[in-house]
Write a protein that holds these residues in place. Structure first.
Motif, PDB file in Angstrom:
ATOM      1  N   ARG A 178     -13.214  -9.332   6.199  1.00  0.00           N
ATOM      2  CA  ARG A 178     -13.422 -10.723   5.784  1.00  0.00           C
ATOM      3  C   ARG A 178     -14.607 -10.871   4.822  1.00  0.00           C
ATOM      4  N   ALA A 179     -15.662 -10.098   5.025  1.00  0.00           N
ATOM      5  CA  ALA A 179     -16.859 -10.236   4.190  1.00  0.00           C
ATOM      6  C   ALA A 179     -16.578  -9.908   2.726  1.00  0.00           C
ATOM      7  N   ALA A 180     -15.801  -8.871   2.468  1.00  0.00           N
ATOM      8  CA  ALA A 180     -15.528  -8.455   1.087  1.00  0.00           C
ATOM      9  C   ALA A 180     -14.451  -9.312   0.434  1.00  0.00           C
ATOM     10  N   GLY A 181     -13.485  -9.772   1.207  1.00  0.00           N
ATOM     11  CA  GLY A 181     -12.426 -10.620   0.671  1.00  0.00           C
ATOM     12  C   GLY A 181     -11.439  -9.903  -0.228  1.00  0.00           C
ATOM     13  N   ARG A 182     -11.326  -8.599  -0.075  1.00  0.00           N
ATOM     14  CA  ARG A 182     -10.377  -7.837  -0.894  1.00  0.00           C
ATOM     15  C   ARG A 182      -9.140  -7.446  -0.083  1.00  0.00           C
ATOM     16  N   TRP A 183      -9.332  -7.145   1.198  1.00  0.00           N
ATOM     17  CA  TRP A 183      -8.230  -6.832   2.104  1.00  0.00           C
ATOM     18  C   TRP A 183      -8.687  -7.258   3.497  1.00  0.00           C
ATOM     19  N   VAL A 184      -8.129  -8.329   3.985  1.00  0.00           N
ATOM     20  CA  VAL A 184      -8.466  -8.819   5.321  1.00  0.00           C
ATOM     21  C   VAL A 184      -7.312  -8.476   6.244  1.00  0.00           C
ATOM     22  N   VAL A 236      -3.925  -9.492   4.366  1.00  0.00           N
ATOM     23  CA  VAL A 236      -4.053 -10.377   3.217  1.00  0.00           C
ATOM     24  C   VAL A 236      -4.839  -9.609   2.159  1.00  0.00           C
ATOM     25  N   PHE A 237      -4.179  -9.349   1.053  1.00  0.00           N
ATOM     26  CA  PHE A 237      -4.738  -8.518  -0.007  1.00  0.00           C
ATOM     27  C   PHE A 237      -5.098  -9.319  -1.244  1.00  0.00           C
ATOM     28  N   GLN A 260      -1.574  -3.714  -4.853  1.00  0.00           N
ATOM     29  CA  GLN A 260      -0.894  -2.731  -5.695  1.00  0.00           C
ATOM     30  C   GLN A 260      -1.383  -1.317  -5.388  1.00  0.00           C
ATOM     31  N   TYR A 261      -2.683  -1.162  -5.189  1.00  0.00           N
ATOM     32  CA  TYR A 261      -3.258   0.163  -4.957  1.00  0.00           C
ATOM     33  C   TYR A 261      -2.766   0.771  -3.642  1.00  0.00           C
ATOM     34  N   TYR A 262      -2.850  -0.002  -2.550  1.00  0.00           N
ATOM     35  CA  TYR A 262      -2.481   0.533  -1.235  1.00  0.00           C
ATOM     36  C   TYR A 262      -0.976   0.528  -0.999  1.00  0.00           C
ATOM     37  N   SER A 263      -0.270  -0.386  -1.625  1.00  0.00           N
ATOM     38  CA  SER A 263       1.191  -0.428  -1.615  1.00  0.00           C
ATOM     39  C   SER A 263       1.800  -0.176  -0.223  1.00  0.00           C
ATOM     40  N   LEU A 264       1.445  -1.031   0.732  1.00  0.00           N
ATOM     41  CA  LEU A 264       1.967  -0.867   2.095  1.00  0.00           C
ATOM     42  C   LEU A 264       3.485  -0.919   2.142  1.00  0.00           C
ATOM     43  N   GLU A 265       4.090  -1.723   1.281  1.00  0.00           N
ATOM     44  CA  GLU A 265       5.555  -1.784   1.269  1.00  0.00           C
ATOM     45  C   GLU A 265       6.158  -0.414   0.958  1.00  0.00           C
ATOM     46  N   ARG A 266       5.516   0.325   0.081  1.00  0.00           N
ATOM     47  CA  ARG A 266       6.006   1.665  -0.252  1.00  0.00           C
ATOM     48  C   ARG A 266       5.819   2.608   0.930  1.00  0.00           C
ATOM     49  N   LEU A 267       4.666   2.507   1.593  1.00  0.00           N
ATOM     50  CA  LEU A 267       4.402   3.378   2.738  1.00  0.00           C
ATOM     51  C   LEU A 267       5.367   3.124   3.896  1.00  0.00           C
TER      52      LEU A 267
END
Length: 137
Positions: free
Chosen positions: A76-82, A93-94, A100-107
């Motif tokens: 939550r602090a960084a607000g990039r991936w919660v 929440v990305f 795009q970088y982590y691409s969980l849908e692809r994984l």
């Protein structure tokens, strides 16, 4: 295994909350088969760090109001991936770049997609492309 009714109830609340805060590209994956600890991964994109935090906060608030308690939250602090873990439902929440970088849908591509009931938003570029395709025909 299949997704539990409880997980689908959590997802319904989360989808409405994410949509109300402008969440984009909402995707729900049924991860109940490969993961024994969760039924659904709910993935949402926010346009900025503030938007990411607002979306995650709204989802958490609405699920708490409905009587569901988060087991943990991260980022939550960084607000990039919660990430907010509600047991049967894990919310990601990305920021657009991290998604795009982590691409969980692809994984998790082998997992079935659960319809969220929210239609995909068409960007102005996509609308222009569709309009030019119609004119060409």
């Amino acid at each position: 295994m299949t997704t539990s009714p409880h997980a689908l109830e959590l997802l319904s609340i989360a989808v409405a909350a994410a949509d109300s805060k402008g969440g984009e590209d909402l995707v729900a994956l049924d991860v109940s088969n490969p993961l024994p600890l969760a039924d659904i991964f709910f993935i949402v994109t926010g346009r900025s760090e503030r938007n990411v935090v607002a979306i995650a906060g709204e989802i958490e608030d609405k699920l708490i109001e409905a009587g569901h308690k988060p087991l943990r939250r991260e980022g939550r602090a960084a607000g990039r991936w919660v990430l907010v873990d509600f047991g049967d439902l894990v919310v990601h929440v990305f920021h657009e770049e991290e998604r795009q970088y982590y691409s969980l849908e692809r994984l998790w591509k082998d997992c079935p997609v659960i319809p969220t009931g929210i239609p995909a938003k068409v960007t102005s570029d996509e609308a222009d492309d569709e309009a030019s395709d119609e004119v060409a025909e």
